[in-house]
Design a protein around this motif. Structure first.
Motif, PDB file in Angstrom:
ATOM      1  N   ALA A   1       0.834  -1.208   0.000  1.00 15.64           N
ATOM      2  CA  ALA A   1       0.000   0.000   0.000  1.00 15.64           C
ATOM      3  C   ALA A   1       0.870   1.261   0.000  1.00 15.64           C
ATOM      4  O   ALA A   1       0.605   2.203  -0.765  1.00 15.64           O
ATOM      5  CB  ALA A   1      -0.937  -0.013   1.204  1.00 15.64           C
ATOM      6  N   VAL A   2       1.904   1.274   0.823  1.00 14.04           N
ATOM      7  CA  VAL A   2       2.804   2.441   0.885  1.00 14.04           C
ATOM      8  C   VAL A   2       3.547   2.604  -0.442  1.00 14.04           C
ATOM      9  O   VAL A   2       3.687   3.719  -0.962  1.00 14.04           O
ATOM     10  CB  VAL A   2       3.786   2.305   2.070  1.00 14.04           C
ATOM     11  CG1 VAL A   2       4.892   3.334   1.986  1.00 14.04           C
ATOM     12  CG2 VAL A   2       3.035   2.428   3.385  1.00 14.04           C
ATOM     13  N   LEU A   3       4.035   1.489  -0.994  1.00 12.32           N
ATOM     14  CA  LEU A   3       4.789   1.550  -2.248  1.00 12.32           C
ATOM     15  C   LEU A   3       3.900   1.871  -3.448  1.00 12.32           C
ATOM     16  O   LEU A   3       4.398   2.180  -4.524  1.00 12.32           O
ATOM     17  CB  LEU A   3       5.534   0.231  -2.484  1.00 12.32           C
ATOM     18  CG  LEU A   3       6.685  -0.032  -1.517  1.00 12.32           C
ATOM     19  CD1 LEU A   3       7.219  -1.440  -1.697  1.00 12.32           C
ATOM     20  CD2 LEU A   3       7.789   0.991  -1.682  1.00 12.32           C
ATOM     21  N   THR A   4       2.593   1.797  -3.285  1.00 15.59           N
ATOM     22  CA  THR A   4       1.670   2.240  -4.323  1.00 15.59           C
ATOM     23  C   THR A   4       1.297   3.705  -4.116  1.00 15.59           C
ATOM     24  O   THR A   4       1.198   4.471  -5.076  1.00 15.59           O
ATOM     25  CB  THR A   4       0.392   1.375  -4.312  1.00 15.59           C
ATOM     26  OG1 THR A   4       0.763   0.021  -4.549  1.00 15.59           O
ATOM     27  CG2 THR A   4      -0.588   1.829  -5.370  1.00 15.59           C
ATOM     28  N   PHE A   5       1.096   4.092  -2.864  1.00 12.95           N
ATOM     29  CA  PHE A   5       0.665   5.456  -2.551  1.00 12.95           C
ATOM     30  C   PHE A   5       1.728   6.488  -2.908  1.00 12.95           C
ATOM     31  O   PHE A   5       1.405   7.554  -3.451  1.00 12.95           O
ATOM     32  CB  PHE A   5       0.294   5.575  -1.066  1.00 12.95           C
ATOM     33  CG  PHE A   5      -0.035   6.979  -0.658  1.00 12.95           C
ATOM     34  CD1 PHE A   5      -1.255   7.537  -1.000  1.00 12.95           C
ATOM     35  CD2 PHE A   5       0.874   7.757   0.037  1.00 12.95           C
ATOM     36  CE1 PHE A   5      -1.562   8.847  -0.654  1.00 12.95           C
ATOM     37  CE2 PHE A   5       0.583   9.058   0.385  1.00 12.95           C
ATOM     38  CZ  PHE A   5      -0.639   9.603   0.041  1.00 12.95           C
ATOM     39  N   ILE A   6       2.991   6.210  -2.609  1.00 16.71           N
ATOM     40  CA  ILE A   6       4.049   7.201  -2.827  1.00 16.71           C
ATOM     41  C   ILE A   6       4.194   7.570  -4.305  1.00 16.71           C
ATOM     42  O   ILE A   6       4.210   8.765  -4.636  1.00 16.71           O
ATOM     43  CB  ILE A   6       5.381   6.743  -2.198  1.00 16.71           C
ATOM     44  CG1 ILE A   6       5.240   6.719  -0.681  1.00 16.71           C
ATOM     45  CG2 ILE A   6       6.521   7.655  -2.607  1.00 16.71           C
ATOM     46  CD1 ILE A   6       6.431   6.122   0.044  1.00 16.71           C
ATOM     47  N   PRO A   7       4.282   6.613  -5.246  1.00 13.44           N
ATOM     48  CA  PRO A   7       4.350   7.016  -6.656  1.00 13.44           C
ATOM     49  C   PRO A   7       3.085   7.747  -7.121  1.00 13.44           C
ATOM     50  O   PRO A   7       3.156   8.684  -7.922  1.00 13.44           O
ATOM     51  CB  PRO A   7       4.515   5.698  -7.413  1.00 13.44           C
ATOM     52  CG  PRO A   7       5.109   4.775  -6.429  1.00 13.44           C
ATOM     53  CD  PRO A   7       4.551   5.181  -5.111  1.00 13.44           C
TER      54      PRO A   7
ATOM     55  N   GLY B   1      11.911  13.286 -15.463  1.00 15.59           N
ATOM     56  CA  GLY B   1      12.838  12.159 -15.522  1.00 15.59           C
ATOM     57  C   GLY B   1      13.113  11.575 -14.145  1.00 15.59           C
ATOM     58  O   GLY B   1      13.174  10.353 -13.980  1.00 15.59           O
ATOM     59  N   LEU B   2      13.272  12.444 -13.160  1.00 13.79           N
ATOM     60  CA  LEU B   2      13.512  11.986 -11.796  1.00 13.79           C
ATOM     61  C   LEU B   2      12.277  11.282 -11.237  1.00 13.79           C
ATOM     62  O   LEU B   2      12.381  10.262 -10.557  1.00 13.79           O
ATOM     63  CB  LEU B   2      13.911  13.157 -10.899  1.00 13.79           C
ATOM     64  CG  LEU B   2      14.220  12.822  -9.445  1.00 13.79           C
ATOM     65  CD1 LEU B   2      15.360  11.809  -9.355  1.00 13.79           C
ATOM     66  CD2 LEU B   2      14.547  14.081  -8.676  1.00 13.79           C
ATOM     67  N   VAL B   3      11.106  11.814 -11.534  1.00 14.02           N
ATOM     68  CA  VAL B   3       9.862  11.182 -11.092  1.00 14.02           C
ATOM     69  C   VAL B   3       9.732   9.796 -11.719  1.00 14.02           C
ATOM     70  O   VAL B   3       9.382   8.821 -11.042  1.00 14.02           O
ATOM     71  CB  VAL B   3       8.632  12.062 -11.426  1.00 14.02           C
ATOM     72  CG1 VAL B   3       7.339  11.322 -11.155  1.00 14.02           C
ATOM     73  CG2 VAL B   3       8.676  13.347 -10.615  1.00 14.02           C
ATOM     74  N   ALA B   4      10.042   9.672 -13.000  1.00 18.37           N
ATOM     75  CA  ALA B   4       9.972   8.376 -13.668  1.00 18.37           C
ATOM     76  C   ALA B   4      10.957   7.391 -13.046  1.00 18.37           C
ATOM     77  O   ALA B   4      10.624   6.219 -12.822  1.00 18.37           O
ATOM     78  CB  ALA B   4      10.246   8.533 -15.156  1.00 18.37           C
TER      79      ALA B   4
ATOM     80  N   PHE C   1      10.355   2.359  -7.085  1.00 18.54           N
ATOM     81  CA  PHE C   1       9.270   1.884  -6.233  1.00 18.54           C
ATOM     82  C   PHE C   1       8.631   0.622  -6.817  1.00 18.54           C
ATOM     83  O   PHE C   1       8.207  -0.268  -6.076  1.00 18.54           O
ATOM     84  CB  PHE C   1       8.213   2.975  -6.028  1.00 18.54           C
ATOM     85  CG  PHE C   1       8.587   3.976  -4.972  1.00 18.54           C
ATOM     86  CD1 PHE C   1       8.620   3.623  -3.640  1.00 18.54           C
ATOM     87  CD2 PHE C   1       8.913   5.274  -5.315  1.00 18.54           C
ATOM     88  CE1 PHE C   1       8.971   4.532  -2.657  1.00 18.54           C
ATOM     89  CE2 PHE C   1       9.261   6.203  -4.344  1.00 18.54           C
ATOM     90  CZ  PHE C   1       9.295   5.825  -3.012  1.00 18.54           C
ATOM     91  N   ALA C   2       8.559   0.511  -8.134  1.00 20.43           N
ATOM     92  CA  ALA C   2       8.013  -0.687  -8.766  1.00 20.43           C
ATOM     93  C   ALA C   2       8.903  -1.897  -8.492  1.00 20.43           C
ATOM     94  O   ALA C   2       8.407  -2.985  -8.181  1.00 20.43           O
ATOM     95  CB  ALA C   2       7.852  -0.466 -10.263  1.00 20.43           C
TER      96      ALA C   2
END
Length: 127
Positions: free
Chosen positions: A33-39, A52-55, A61-62
């Protein structure tokens, strides 16, 4: 009552070696849940200006989420049969890396070696 007609949850399973506990499932769910919420938050709130940094962060995170699912839900580890499964995951990861890196390399070189004017929509007037 024989083992074939026994309807208890442990019938025919022997030991519970490969199964996880409630704690491992709850930890896996919370981390997922946390690793889905943050992205999701990174994309929706846009706290970082560089796409680019966001990607890159989303990809990291994936990968972390793949590891969480593999450990907490699929119970892949280095012992016994889990070791062979881990080896299969490593092999799959190497193949994915080669495929993705090779595809990016080919696309980069195709883009670099394009003839001038091909991407602007100019039509050649020479016969």
């Amino acid at each position: 009552m024989s083992a074939a007609t026994d309807h208890t949850p442990d019938a025919g399973h022997g030991d519970e070696h490969g199964h996880g506990s409630k704690k491992s499932y709850l930890v896996g769910f919370a981390l997922s849940a946390v690793l889905t919420f943050i992205p999701f938050w990174l994309v929706m709130a846009r706290p970082i200006g560089s796409p680019g940094l966001v990607a890159l962060l989303i990809i990291l995170f994936a990968v972390a989420q793949i590891l969480v699912h593999t450990i907490c839900f699929l119970h892949v580890n280095t012992s016994g049969e889990g070791g062979w499964t881990l080896l299969a995951y490593v092999f799959t990861g190497v193949l994915l890396f080669i495929t993705i890196a090779g595809s990016i390399w080919i696309m980069y070189h195709l883009n670099t070696n394009m003839m001038p004017g091909m991407m602007t929509g100019e039509v050649s007037t020479t016969p």
